[in-house]
Scaffold this motif. Structure first.
Motif, PDB file in Angstrom:
ATOM      1  N   MET A   1      90.259  -7.178 -75.767  1.00 37.83           N
ATOM      2  CA  MET A   1      90.097  -8.125 -74.945  1.00 37.83           C
ATOM      3  C   MET A   1      89.933  -9.364 -75.408  1.00 37.83           C
ATOM      4  SD  MET A   1      90.658  -6.985 -71.658  1.00 37.83           S
ATOM      5  CE  MET A   1      89.893  -8.007 -70.602  1.00 37.83           C
ATOM      6  N   ASP A   2      90.069 -10.661 -75.107  1.00 37.17           N
ATOM      7  CA  ASP A   2      89.438 -11.941 -75.503  1.00 37.17           C
ATOM      8  C   ASP A   2      88.340 -12.386 -75.020  1.00 37.17           C
ATOM      9  OD1 ASP A   2      89.272 -14.525 -76.578  1.00 37.17           O
ATOM     10  OD2 ASP A   2      91.210 -15.126 -75.730  1.00 37.17           O
ATOM     11  N   LYS A   3      87.239 -11.937 -75.694  1.00 39.95           N
ATOM     12  CA  LYS A   3      85.927 -12.545 -75.158  1.00 39.95           C
ATOM     13  C   LYS A   3      85.766 -14.083 -74.920  1.00 39.95           C
ATOM     14  CE  LYS A   3      83.560  -8.555 -77.499  1.00 39.95           C
ATOM     15  NZ  LYS A   3      82.549  -8.092 -78.696  1.00 39.95           N
ATOM     16  N   ASN A   4      86.714 -14.804 -75.363  1.00 41.61           N
ATOM     17  CA  ASN A   4      86.551 -16.304 -74.814  1.00 41.61           C
ATOM     18  C   ASN A   4      87.186 -16.660 -73.751  1.00 41.61           C
ATOM     19  OD1 ASN A   4      84.874 -16.972 -77.193  1.00 41.61           O
ATOM     20  ND2 ASN A   4      86.920 -16.787 -78.543  1.00 41.61           N
ATOM     21  N   TYR A   5      87.879 -15.425 -73.026  1.00 41.57           N
ATOM     22  CA  TYR A   5      88.781 -15.567 -71.924  1.00 41.57           C
ATOM     23  C   TYR A   5      87.843 -15.323 -70.675  1.00 41.57           C
ATOM     24  CZ  TYR A   5      92.883 -15.695 -69.038  1.00 41.57           C
ATOM     25  OH  TYR A   5      93.909 -16.210 -68.017  1.00 41.57           O
ATOM     26  N   PRO A   6      87.697 -16.384 -69.938  1.00 48.46           N
ATOM     27  CA  PRO A   6      86.712 -16.131 -68.623  1.00 48.46           C
ATOM     28  C   PRO A   6      87.049 -15.136 -67.714  1.00 48.46           C
ATOM     29  CG  PRO A   6      87.909 -18.220 -68.456  1.00 48.46           C
ATOM     30  CD  PRO A   6      88.249 -17.680 -69.663  1.00 48.46           C
ATOM     31  N   ARG A   7      88.243 -14.482 -67.787  1.00 43.76           N
ATOM     32  CA  ARG A   7      88.902 -13.776 -66.735  1.00 43.76           C
ATOM     33  C   ARG A   7      88.898 -12.317 -67.442  1.00 43.76           C
ATOM     34  NH1 ARG A   7      94.389 -15.960 -65.297  1.00 43.76           N
ATOM     35  NH2 ARG A   7      94.411 -14.379 -63.542  1.00 43.76           N
ATOM     36  N   ASP A   8      88.621 -11.225 -66.487  1.00 46.87           N
ATOM     37  CA  ASP A   8      88.602  -9.786 -66.855  1.00 46.87           C
ATOM     38  C   ASP A   8      89.856  -9.175 -66.129  1.00 46.87           C
ATOM     39  OD1 ASP A   8      88.481  -7.190 -67.099  1.00 46.87           O
ATOM     40  OD2 ASP A   8      86.571  -6.974 -66.126  1.00 46.87           O
ATOM     41  N   GLY A  11      89.510  -4.782 -66.035  1.00 44.10           N
ATOM     42  CA  GLY A  11      88.664  -4.119 -64.804  1.00 44.10           C
ATOM     43  C   GLY A  11      88.344  -2.572 -65.307  1.00 44.10           C
ATOM     44  N   TYR A  12      88.705  -1.626 -64.237  1.00 44.08           N
ATOM     45  CA  TYR A  12      88.393  -0.381 -64.654  1.00 44.08           C
ATOM     46  C   TYR A  12      89.384   0.419 -65.373  1.00 44.08           C
ATOM     47  CZ  TYR A  12      84.594  -0.802 -61.216  1.00 44.08           C
ATOM     48  OH  TYR A  12      83.352  -1.182 -60.448  1.00 44.08           O
ATOM     49  N   GLY A  13      90.646  -0.308 -65.557  1.00 40.91           N
ATOM     50  CA  GLY A  13      91.673   0.154 -66.287  1.00 40.91           C
ATOM     51  C   GLY A  13      92.370   1.422 -65.630  1.00 40.91           C
ATOM     52  N   ALA A 186      81.898 -11.279 -51.290  1.00 41.02           N
ATOM     53  CA  ALA A 186      83.293 -10.922 -51.070  1.00 41.02           C
ATOM     54  C   ALA A 186      84.383 -11.603 -51.469  1.00 41.02           C
ATOM     55  CB  ALA A 186      83.397 -10.519 -49.539  1.00 41.02           C
ATOM     56  N   ASP A 187      83.995 -12.738 -52.372  1.00 38.83           N
ATOM     57  CA  ASP A 187      84.984 -13.535 -52.626  1.00 38.83           C
ATOM     58  C   ASP A 187      85.624 -13.361 -53.829  1.00 38.83           C
ATOM     59  OD1 ASP A 187      85.202 -16.078 -50.813  1.00 38.83           O
ATOM     60  OD2 ASP A 187      83.116 -16.183 -51.426  1.00 38.83           O
ATOM     61  N   THR A 188      86.478 -12.189 -53.765  1.00 40.45           N
ATOM     62  CA  THR A 188      87.363 -11.650 -54.956  1.00 40.45           C
ATOM     63  C   THR A 188      88.323 -10.933 -53.988  1.00 40.45           C
ATOM     64  OG1 THR A 188      87.554 -10.547 -56.742  1.00 40.45           O
ATOM     65  CG2 THR A 188      85.845  -9.771 -55.149  1.00 40.45           C
ATOM     66  N   TYR A 189      89.646 -10.752 -54.935  1.00 43.98           N
ATOM     67  CA  TYR A 189      90.567  -9.904 -54.244  1.00 43.98           C
ATOM     68  C   TYR A 189      91.118  -8.862 -55.528  1.00 43.98           C
ATOM     69  CZ  TYR A 189      90.449 -13.911 -51.371  1.00 43.98           C
ATOM     70  OH  TYR A 189      89.794 -14.990 -50.363  1.00 43.98           O
ATOM     71  N   ALA A 190      90.167  -8.679 -56.334  1.00 44.50           N
ATOM     72  CA  ALA A 190      90.777  -8.402 -57.791  1.00 44.50           C
ATOM     73  C   ALA A 190      90.652  -6.759 -57.828  1.00 44.50           C
ATOM     74  CB  ALA A 190      89.849  -9.047 -58.791  1.00 44.50           C
ATOM     75  N   ASP A 191      90.245  -5.928 -56.706  1.00 40.59           N
ATOM     76  CA  ASP A 191      90.209  -4.574 -57.164  1.00 40.59           C
ATOM     77  C   ASP A 191      90.228  -3.898 -55.696  1.00 40.59           C
ATOM     78  OD1 ASP A 191      89.350  -1.823 -58.552  1.00 40.59           O
ATOM     79  OD2 ASP A 191      88.810  -3.374 -60.077  1.00 40.59           O
ATOM     80  N   GLU A 192      89.961  -2.450 -55.854  1.00 47.44           N
ATOM     81  CA  GLU A 192      89.832  -1.893 -54.518  1.00 47.44           C
ATOM     82  C   GLU A 192      88.719  -0.890 -54.757  1.00 47.44           C
ATOM     83  OE1 GLU A 192      95.002  -1.269 -54.283  1.00 47.44           O
ATOM     84  OE2 GLU A 192      93.612   0.377 -55.290  1.00 47.44           O
ATOM     85  N   LEU A 193      87.838  -1.350 -55.785  1.00 50.26           N
ATOM     86  CA  LEU A 193      86.468  -0.732 -55.629  1.00 50.26           C
ATOM     87  C   LEU A 193      85.437  -1.896 -55.963  1.00 50.26           C
ATOM     88  CD1 LEU A 193      86.765   2.431 -57.940  1.00 50.26           C
ATOM     89  CD2 LEU A 193      86.453   2.550 -55.507  1.00 50.26           C
ATOM     90  N   PRO A 194      84.146  -1.730 -55.517  1.00 52.27           N
ATOM     91  CA  PRO A 194      83.126  -2.570 -56.021  1.00 52.27           C
ATOM     92  C   PRO A 194      82.988  -2.826 -57.337  1.00 52.27           C
ATOM     93  CG  PRO A 194      82.446  -1.518 -54.340  1.00 52.27           C
ATOM     94  CD  PRO A 194      83.586  -0.758 -54.756  1.00 52.27           C
ATOM     95  N   TYR A 195      82.675  -3.947 -57.969  1.00 58.07           N
ATOM     96  CA  TYR A 195      82.358  -3.941 -59.503  1.00 58.07           C
ATOM     97  C   TYR A 195      81.414  -4.979 -59.635  1.00 58.07           C
ATOM     98  CZ  TYR A 195      85.575  -8.293 -59.188  1.00 58.07           C
ATOM     99  OH  TYR A 195      85.901  -9.507 -58.736  1.00 58.07           O
ATOM    100  N   TRP A 196      80.774  -4.991 -60.909  1.00 58.42           N
ATOM    101  CA  TRP A 196      79.621  -6.029 -60.984  1.00 58.42           C
ATOM    102  C   TRP A 196      80.362  -7.150 -61.959  1.00 58.42           C
ATOM    103  CZ3 TRP A 196      74.857  -5.944 -59.057  1.00 58.42           C
ATOM    104  CH2 TRP A 196      74.531  -4.624 -58.735  1.00 58.42           C
ATOM    105  N   ARG A 197      79.802  -8.202 -61.634  1.00 61.57           N
ATOM    106  CA  ARG A 197      80.298  -9.687 -62.310  1.00 61.57           C
ATOM    107  C   ARG A 197      78.949 -10.247 -62.882  1.00 61.57           C
ATOM    108  NH1 ARG A 197      79.725 -14.943 -60.370  1.00 61.57           N
ATOM    109  NH2 ARG A 197      81.222 -16.288 -61.313  1.00 61.57           N
ATOM    110  N   THR A 198      79.233 -10.735 -64.090  1.00 66.08           N
ATOM    111  CA  THR A 198      78.105 -11.544 -64.905  1.00 66.08           C
ATOM    112  C   THR A 198      78.084 -12.824 -64.539  1.00 66.08           C
ATOM    113  OG1 THR A 198      78.219  -9.829 -66.773  1.00 66.08           O
ATOM    114  CG2 THR A 198      77.146 -12.123 -66.959  1.00 66.08           C
ATOM    115  N   SER A 199      77.018 -13.604 -63.812  1.00 63.93           N
ATOM    116  CA  SER A 199      76.865 -14.731 -63.389  1.00 63.93           C
ATOM    117  C   SER A 199      75.854 -15.629 -64.178  1.00 63.93           C
ATOM    118  CB  SER A 199      76.673 -14.983 -61.893  1.00 63.93           C
ATOM    119  OG  SER A 199      75.406 -14.938 -61.676  1.00 63.93           O
TER     120      SER A 199
END
Length: 304
Positions: A1-8, A11-13, A186-199
């Motif tokens: 993963m590109d650590k400089n890219y701000p998008r994941d 996910g859980y893969g 809930a402002d995400t549509y990126a998965d079908e499970l909850p996940y933690w985001r670093t802010s």
């Protein structure tokens, strides 16, 4: 993963965590009623133009400096009739609901807020207004969010535990993360499970929402034309997720609803069929969004 890219993008893969839903459920089903009527764009609210989004007038254009009486009446239908149809539909079946409530809209009709509270529905914030925040500065949006929280507490009696702005800017998630009483966004549509985001304010729990299993498709050019299409799409989504859950990989299914859209009789009939279809299955946890968030936090605490 590109650590400089701000998008994941991973996910859980291939091996998502097992959510261990209560009672060994194969799926968590979560119904959201978006309460927006009276908070939309309208010159009466000080906006420069009328609303043009999510109504019976597909492809509507905003009218600068003018009231759009047809558009206003469509939104009024949501609070006058649609809400009560949905309220009866869910309370008669004792089904839990999360409301995404626009603060200004809820302030206008205390009877509706009282009905939500009596039914023990979760009321998450849907912002101060049902408007697009993409062109707001971070400071302007932060001020709106502060006002939304204060007004939400005034009309419901408590601060919201969840947040869904919906028509977001790139700052919306981070602004919500600054408020410790928000247990999830809930402002995400990126998965079908909850996940933690670093802010910038620390770890933020994201409980994904949906724009596909959503009655908004009745109001878009590429969408549902009939209740049967809506029902079939919800059923197919549920069946796929239920089968995956039985096979050992449970997920959550969100269903997005709007009083002025699915509250219309022909669409409400399709929703009722789906509610009754889900009820024929045993391994289903039908719950509120806050309950999913708290379950997940207990099972998978925020990473250090």
């Amino acid at each position: 993963m590109d650590k400089n890219y701000p998008r994941d993008m991973l996910g859980y893969g291939q091996t998502p965590p097992h959510p261990q839903w209560p009672n060994d459920s194969a799926i968590a089903v979560q119904y959201v009623i978006n309460y927006e009527e009276g908070g939309e764009n309208c010159v009466l609210h000080g906006d420069v133009a009328s609303e043009a989004f999510l109504s019976e007038i597909v492809g509507a254009a905003a009218w600068p400096g003018q009231r759009h009486m047809n558009m206003e009446s469509i939104y009024e239908y949501g609070s006058r009739a649609g809400f009560w149809r949905l309220h009866n539909m869910f309370t008669s079946r004792s089904l839990p609901v999360t409301v995404f409530g626009v603060a200004l809209a809820m302030q206008r009709v205390p009877d509706i807020v009282a009905a939500m509270k009596k039914a023990n529905w979760e009321i998450a914030t849907h912002g101060l207004r049902w408007i697009d925040y993409k062109d707001f500065t971070a400071e302007q949006e932060s001020e709106h969010l502060e006002q939304a929280i204060a007004l939400h507490e005034k009309v419901t009696g408590e601060k919201p535990a969840g947040a869904y702005i919906g028509r977001t800017s790139e700052n919306s998630q981070d602004l919500c993360a600054q408020h410790s009483h928000f247990e999830y966004s809930a402002d995400t549509y990126a998965d079908e499970l909850p996940y933690w985001r670093t802010s910038p304010s620390g770890q933020q729990l994201m409980v994904p929402y949906t724009l596909d299993a959503n009655d908004m498709r009745f109001a878009t050019p590429q969408g549902f034309n009939s209740g049967d299409q809506f029902y079939q799409y919800l059923k197919d989504s549920f069946d796929m997720l239920y089968a995956e859950g039985l096979a050992g990989a449970p997920k959550m299914m969100s269903v997005g609803l709007h009083c002025r859209l699915v509250g219309r009789p022909g669409r409400a009939a399709a929703l009722a069929r789906f509610l009754d279809y889900v009820a024929t299955h045993d391994k289903v946890w039908t719950t509120r969004r806050i309950d999913i968030a708290r379950h997940w936090k207990a099972l998978y605490p925020a990473p250090e």
